[in-house]
Scaffold this motif. Structure first.
Motif, PDB file in Angstrom:
ATOM      1  N   SER A 162       0.840  -1.193   0.000  1.00  0.00           N
ATOM      2  CA  SER A 162       0.000   0.000   0.000  1.00  0.00           C
ATOM      3  C   SER A 162       0.878   1.246   0.000  1.00  0.00           C
ATOM      4  CB  SER A 162      -0.924   0.007   1.225  1.00  0.00           C
ATOM      5  OG  SER A 162      -0.164   0.050   2.423  1.00  0.00           O
ATOM      6  N   LEU A 163       0.477   2.221  -0.783  1.00  0.00           N
ATOM      7  CA  LEU A 163       1.190   3.493  -0.881  1.00  0.00           C
ATOM      8  C   LEU A 163       0.360   4.584  -0.215  1.00  0.00           C
ATOM      9  CD1 LEU A 163       2.285   1.653  -3.262  1.00  0.00           C
ATOM     10  CD2 LEU A 163       2.803   3.777  -4.455  1.00  0.00           C
ATOM     11  N   ASP A 164       1.032   5.619   0.267  1.00  0.00           N
ATOM     12  CA  ASP A 164       0.317   6.773   0.799  1.00  0.00           C
ATOM     13  C   ASP A 164       1.209   8.004   0.660  1.00  0.00           C
ATOM     14  OD1 ASP A 164       2.127   6.835   3.003  1.00  0.00           O
ATOM     15  OD2 ASP A 164       0.869   5.434   4.111  1.00  0.00           O
ATOM     16  N   ALA A 165       0.777   9.113   1.261  1.00  0.00           N
ATOM     17  CA  ALA A 165       1.483  10.373   1.084  1.00  0.00           C
ATOM     18  C   ALA A 165       2.675  10.541   2.016  1.00  0.00           C
ATOM     19  CB  ALA A 165       0.509  11.540   1.300  1.00  0.00           C
ATOM     20  N   SER A 166       2.934   9.585   2.882  1.00  0.00           N
ATOM     21  CA  SER A 166       4.018   9.734   3.855  1.00  0.00           C
ATOM     22  C   SER A 166       5.379   9.446   3.223  1.00  0.00           C
ATOM     23  CB  SER A 166       3.803   8.800   5.043  1.00  0.00           C
ATOM     24  OG  SER A 166       3.984   7.462   4.643  1.00  0.00           O
ATOM     25  N   SER A 167       6.422   9.943   3.866  1.00  0.00           N
ATOM     26  CA  SER A 167       7.784   9.725   3.366  1.00  0.00           C
ATOM     27  C   SER A 167       8.215   8.273   3.503  1.00  0.00           C
ATOM     28  CB  SER A 167       8.766  10.624   4.131  1.00  0.00           C
ATOM     29  OG  SER A 167       8.709  10.361   5.523  1.00  0.00           O
ATOM     30  N   THR A 189       6.752   5.717   2.402  1.00  0.00           N
ATOM     31  CA  THR A 189       6.334   4.916   1.254  1.00  0.00           C
ATOM     32  C   THR A 189       7.527   4.416   0.451  1.00  0.00           C
ATOM     33  OG1 THR A 189       4.128   5.897   1.036  1.00  0.00           O
ATOM     34  CG2 THR A 189       5.109   5.015  -0.960  1.00  0.00           C
ATOM     35  N   THR A 190       8.546   5.242   0.309  1.00  0.00           N
ATOM     36  CA  THR A 190       9.715   4.854  -0.492  1.00  0.00           C
ATOM     37  C   THR A 190      10.354   3.576   0.035  1.00  0.00           C
ATOM     38  OG1 THR A 190      10.171   7.157  -1.086  1.00  0.00           O
ATOM     39  CG2 THR A 190      11.983   5.589  -1.318  1.00  0.00           C
ATOM     40  N   GLY A 191      10.673   3.535   1.327  1.00  0.00           N
ATOM     41  CA  GLY A 191      11.291   2.357   1.913  1.00  0.00           C
ATOM     42  C   GLY A 191      10.372   1.155   1.891  1.00  0.00           C
ATOM     43  N   ARG A 192       9.083   1.374   2.102  1.00  0.00           N
ATOM     44  CA  ARG A 192       8.120   0.267   2.121  1.00  0.00           C
ATOM     45  C   ARG A 192       8.015  -0.393   0.745  1.00  0.00           C
ATOM     46  NH1 ARG A 192       4.657   2.969   4.215  1.00  0.00           N
ATOM     47  NH2 ARG A 192       3.208   3.538   2.569  1.00  0.00           N
ATOM     48  N   VAL A 193       7.988   0.418  -0.310  1.00  0.00           N
ATOM     49  CA  VAL A 193       7.918  -0.151  -1.657  1.00  0.00           C
ATOM     50  C   VAL A 193       9.200  -0.898  -1.990  1.00  0.00           C
ATOM     51  CG1 VAL A 193       7.734   0.386  -4.110  1.00  0.00           C
ATOM     52  CG2 VAL A 193       6.253   1.561  -2.478  1.00  0.00           C
ATOM     53  N   ARG A 194      10.344  -0.328  -1.580  1.00  0.00           N
ATOM     54  CA  ARG A 194      11.611  -1.021  -1.846  1.00  0.00           C
ATOM     55  C   ARG A 194      11.662  -2.359  -1.131  1.00  0.00           C
ATOM     56  NH1 ARG A 194      15.214   2.684  -0.250  1.00  0.00           N
ATOM     57  NH2 ARG A 194      15.583   3.571  -2.324  1.00  0.00           N
ATOM     58  N   LEU A 243       3.103   2.530  12.465  1.00  0.00           N
ATOM     59  CA  LEU A 243       2.637   3.738  13.155  1.00  0.00           C
ATOM     60  C   LEU A 243       3.788   4.534  13.765  1.00  0.00           C
ATOM     61  CD1 LEU A 243      -0.402   2.204  15.066  1.00  0.00           C
ATOM     62  CD2 LEU A 243      -0.488   3.647  13.033  1.00  0.00           C
ATOM     63  N   ASP A 244       5.018   4.235  13.364  1.00  0.00           N
ATOM     64  CA  ASP A 244       6.160   4.756  14.104  1.00  0.00           C
ATOM     65  C   ASP A 244       6.854   5.953  13.490  1.00  0.00           C
ATOM     66  OD1 ASP A 244       7.146   3.183  11.930  1.00  0.00           O
ATOM     67  OD2 ASP A 244       9.113   3.300  12.874  1.00  0.00           O
ATOM     68  N   ASP A 245       6.452   6.392  12.294  1.00  0.00           N
ATOM     69  CA  ASP A 245       7.311   7.350  11.603  1.00  0.00           C
ATOM     70  C   ASP A 245       7.078   8.802  11.976  1.00  0.00           C
ATOM     71  OD1 ASP A 245       4.949   7.829  10.309  1.00  0.00           O
ATOM     72  OD2 ASP A 245       5.554   6.935   8.410  1.00  0.00           O
ATOM     73  N   GLY A 246       5.980   9.090  12.678  1.00  0.00           N
ATOM     74  CA  GLY A 246       5.738  10.469  13.077  1.00  0.00           C
ATOM     75  C   GLY A 246       5.411  11.373  11.908  1.00  0.00           C
ATOM     76  N   VAL A 295      -5.762  12.584   6.928  1.00  0.00           N
ATOM     77  CA  VAL A 295      -7.150  12.200   6.718  1.00  0.00           C
ATOM     78  C   VAL A 295      -7.233  10.873   5.981  1.00  0.00           C
ATOM     79  CG1 VAL A 295      -9.280  12.831   5.535  1.00  0.00           C
ATOM     80  CG2 VAL A 295      -7.950  14.573   6.724  1.00  0.00           C
ATOM     81  N   GLN A 296      -6.291  10.641   5.060  1.00  0.00           N
ATOM     82  CA  GLN A 296      -6.364   9.458   4.222  1.00  0.00           C
ATOM     83  C   GLN A 296      -5.355   8.397   4.637  1.00  0.00           C
ATOM     84  OE1 GLN A 296      -8.070   9.699   0.595  1.00  0.00           O
ATOM     85  NE2 GLN A 296      -7.503  11.792   0.109  1.00  0.00           N
ATOM     86  N   ALA A 297      -4.661   8.620   5.757  1.00  0.00           N
ATOM     87  CA  ALA A 297      -3.685   7.631   6.210  1.00  0.00           C
ATOM     88  C   ALA A 297      -4.386   6.309   6.504  1.00  0.00           C
ATOM     89  CB  ALA A 297      -2.965   8.143   7.455  1.00  0.00           C
ATOM     90  N   LEU A 298      -3.735   5.238   6.093  1.00  0.00           N
ATOM     91  CA  LEU A 298      -4.318   3.915   6.283  1.00  0.00           C
ATOM     92  C   LEU A 298      -3.993   3.392   7.671  1.00  0.00           C
ATOM     93  CD1 LEU A 298      -3.393   2.496   2.792  1.00  0.00           C
ATOM     94  CD2 LEU A 298      -5.710   2.837   3.631  1.00  0.00           C
ATOM     95  N   SER A 299      -4.997   2.985   8.407  1.00  0.00           N
ATOM     96  CA  SER A 299      -4.799   2.421   9.735  1.00  0.00           C
ATOM     97  C   SER A 299      -4.397   0.962   9.609  1.00  0.00           C
ATOM     98  CB  SER A 299      -6.083   2.537  10.547  1.00  0.00           C
ATOM     99  OG  SER A 299      -6.049   1.648  11.648  1.00  0.00           O
ATOM    100  N   PRO A 300      -3.197   0.585  10.077  1.00  0.00           N
ATOM    101  CA  PRO A 300      -2.826  -0.829   9.997  1.00  0.00           C
ATOM    102  C   PRO A 300      -3.777  -1.728  10.771  1.00  0.00           C
ATOM    103  CG  PRO A 300      -1.244   0.402  11.334  1.00  0.00           C
ATOM    104  CD  PRO A 300      -2.125   1.399  10.657  1.00  0.00           C
ATOM    105  N   ALA A 301      -4.331  -1.230  11.863  1.00  0.00           N
ATOM    106  CA  ALA A 301      -5.277  -2.031  12.641  1.00  0.00           C
ATOM    107  C   ALA A 301      -6.509  -2.376  11.812  1.00  0.00           C
ATOM    108  CB  ALA A 301      -5.682  -1.288  13.907  1.00  0.00           C
TER     109      ALA A 301
END
Length: 271
Positions: free
Chosen positions: A9-14, A16-21, A115-118, A124-130
């Protein structure tokens, strides 16, 4: 059992880059298809309210902003998956959570934001892992923001003889078979049998050898998991998620919530 289809899953947070990699590295490891899901709702109800009057200028501005954000996420995905022919991106101008949950029907594993990146990105559109864990119907690998790979040198199974934990162990088998070491962590109980022997036998039948680590009944489970992860330099935790009713979790607290908010190591959750 293997991983043939991995989703991220992608979102507007920074982060996303590491998660996709990380997801792409996993896909390469298993020669799996990788699907990225980027979704942005131009007019989220949480901002504008249900039934609000919106003039054309507001609608056009919101739609343009959503398209710009989706373009940024697409650029990140293309860059992080460059050269991997089995990567594709699915883009939606709709509510992100619903899109991700729907797309989970296509995958064996979802890689999601922790939920750790601050950095809430678009809060508003952040995805809740829970919410994803509860609704996905698939194992969810929740990753911290500062990691972009999963070496699988050591994995810790937070074992309890519950439906969710058994499901998590089965879901994690492809990753556990790749791990150099697997630790089966149990907490002794005077009220119930841990059934760790059965879990160990199950793992062995799937070519996963594990070492058992048993802690005393008074142990704080979250602290024990974090301590073991640190001492053993583990890079993966496997855990069942949300095994109690919502009312019980409201009254007594949720172990899953504590792990989500405290653990700084990738964790595979199954519900």
């Amino acid at each position: 059992m293997t991983l043939s289809n991995i989703m991220v899953s992608l979102d507007a947070s920074s982060s996303t880059t590491g998660r996709v990699r990380l997801a792409c590295n996993l896909a390469r490891r298993f020669d799996a298809r990788l699907t990225g899901v980027a979704a942005q709702n131009p007019l989220p109800i949480s901002i504008y309210g249900k039934g609000s009057y919106l003039d054309n200028q507001i609608i056009e501005t919101a739609a343009a902003g959503a398209r710009d954000e989706l373009s940024r996420q697409e650029a990140v995905f293309r860059e992080m998956t460059s050269g991997y022919g089995k990567a594709r991106l699915r883009v939606y101008e709709r509510e992100p959570l619903e899109c991700v949950v729907s797309e989970c029907a296509r995958c064996d594993l979802l890689v999601a934001r922790g939920l750790d990146d601050g950095d809430p990105g678009d809060i508003v559109q952040a995805l809740s892992p829970a919410e994803i864990i509860l609704r996905a119907g698939r194992p969810v690998l929740v990753t911290p923001s500062d990691l972009d790979d999963l070496p699988l040198k050591c994995a810790v199974i937070a074992w309890k003889d519950t439906r969710e934990a058994r499901r998590a162990v089965a879901d994690a088998l492809p990753l556990l078979r790749e791990a150099e070491r697997v630790l089966l962590l149990t907490v002794a109980s005077a009220k119930a049998e841990t059934n760790a022997g059965a879990a160990e036998a199950y793992l062995k039948s799937h070519d996963v050898r594990c070492e058992r680590v048993e802690l005393s009944e008074t142990t704080n489970v979250v602290e024990a998991v974090i301590r073991l992860v640190r001492d053993e330099a583990a890079d993966l935790v496997v855990a069942g998620a949300y095994g109690h009713s919502k009312m019980r979790e409201l009254v007594f607290g949720s172990l899953t919530h504590e792990l989500l908010t405290t653990l700084r190591t990738p964790c595979l959750y199954s519900h």
